[in-house]
Design a protein around this motif. Sequence first.
Motif, PDB file in Angstrom:
ATOM      1  N   LEU A 144       0.852  -1.183   0.000  1.00 38.90           N
ATOM      2  CA  LEU A 144       0.000   0.000   0.000  1.00 38.90           C
ATOM      3  C   LEU A 144       0.892   1.239   0.000  1.00 38.90           C
ATOM      4  O   LEU A 144       1.702   1.427   0.900  1.00 38.90           O
ATOM      5  N   THR A 145       0.720   2.083  -1.003  1.00 39.98           N
ATOM      6  CA  THR A 145       1.492   3.318  -1.100  1.00 39.98           C
ATOM      7  C   THR A 145       0.546   4.494  -0.890  1.00 39.98           C
ATOM      8  O   THR A 145      -0.389   4.687  -1.676  1.00 39.98           O
ATOM      9  N   PRO A 146       0.745   5.277   0.166  1.00 45.11           N
ATOM     10  CA  PRO A 146      -0.176   6.380   0.461  1.00 45.11           C
ATOM     11  C   PRO A 146      -0.229   7.403  -0.670  1.00 45.11           C
ATOM     12  O   PRO A 146       0.797   7.755  -1.266  1.00 45.11           O
ATOM     13  N   LEU A 147      -1.433   7.896  -0.941  1.00 45.06           N
ATOM     14  CA  LEU A 147      -1.629   8.860  -2.012  1.00 45.06           C
ATOM     15  C   LEU A 147      -1.759  10.288  -1.509  1.00 45.06           C
ATOM     16  O   LEU A 147      -1.408  11.236  -2.211  1.00 45.06           O
ATOM     17  N   ASN A 148      -2.307  10.446  -0.307  1.00 46.62           N
ATOM     18  CA  ASN A 148      -2.690  11.772   0.168  1.00 46.62           C
ATOM     19  C   ASN A 148      -2.139  12.049   1.556  1.00 46.62           C
ATOM     20  O   ASN A 148      -1.777  11.143   2.304  1.00 46.62           O
ATOM     21  N   ALA A 149      -2.117  13.351   1.900  1.00 45.68           N
ATOM     22  CA  ALA A 149      -1.786  13.772   3.259  1.00 45.68           C
ATOM     23  C   ALA A 149      -2.977  13.438   4.168  1.00 45.68           C
ATOM     24  O   ALA A 149      -4.128  13.451   3.715  1.00 45.68           O
TER      25      ALA A 149
END
Length: 203
Positions: A144-149
């Motif tokens: 899982l790669t975070p997209l948002n703050a």
Amino acid sequence: MIKRCLASLLILISPLAWSSVTDLASLQTQLSQHETVRGDFTQQRHIEMFEQPLSSEGHFTLNKEQGLLWQQETPFPVGLVLTQDKLRQTFAGQQPQVITAKENPMAFYFSHVFLAVFHGDTEALKEQFDIALKTESDQWTIELTPLNAPLNAVFTSITLSGSDNIDQLELLEIRGDKTDISFTNQTHQPEGLTDVEKQQFNF
């Protein structure tokens, strides 16, 4: 407090039948099929300023309706109870600390994201992460790669791997620190909560 909550939340686990997992939809089905999951954990926290990792061990109970019980036993006792709107932490010899979603919404934002990870709520996760599912032999890996703050300001990636169950969880932080958790002795019996477990959720 938020970082302490995050460290405590690196725990959850649900059963997977690898042969049935071919895509995110089948993964969600497998992760959500049991009401309750229990097991043991070993956690190692790698901090760049320390040569040796910080290690801890304990056990957990995850219930779809009630939330999470997380009990660290070594190197010292720490108890965590997480519901949808409240969090209680108890350190040995101290009074419990309780926070609510209203008092600290950011802490509960992170906690709800992690609960979505371990419950396999892929629709919710797609809003927060780029999701990559890989399978090889009898093993699977989800990255899982975070997209948002604010997630992408804290984590580089969150990786889960296993075969019949989630066996490993890795959280890699932007600043270079890493948390590794191994899960063992997972069971779904009894399916419901025991009386003792129910009492712990009552606060």
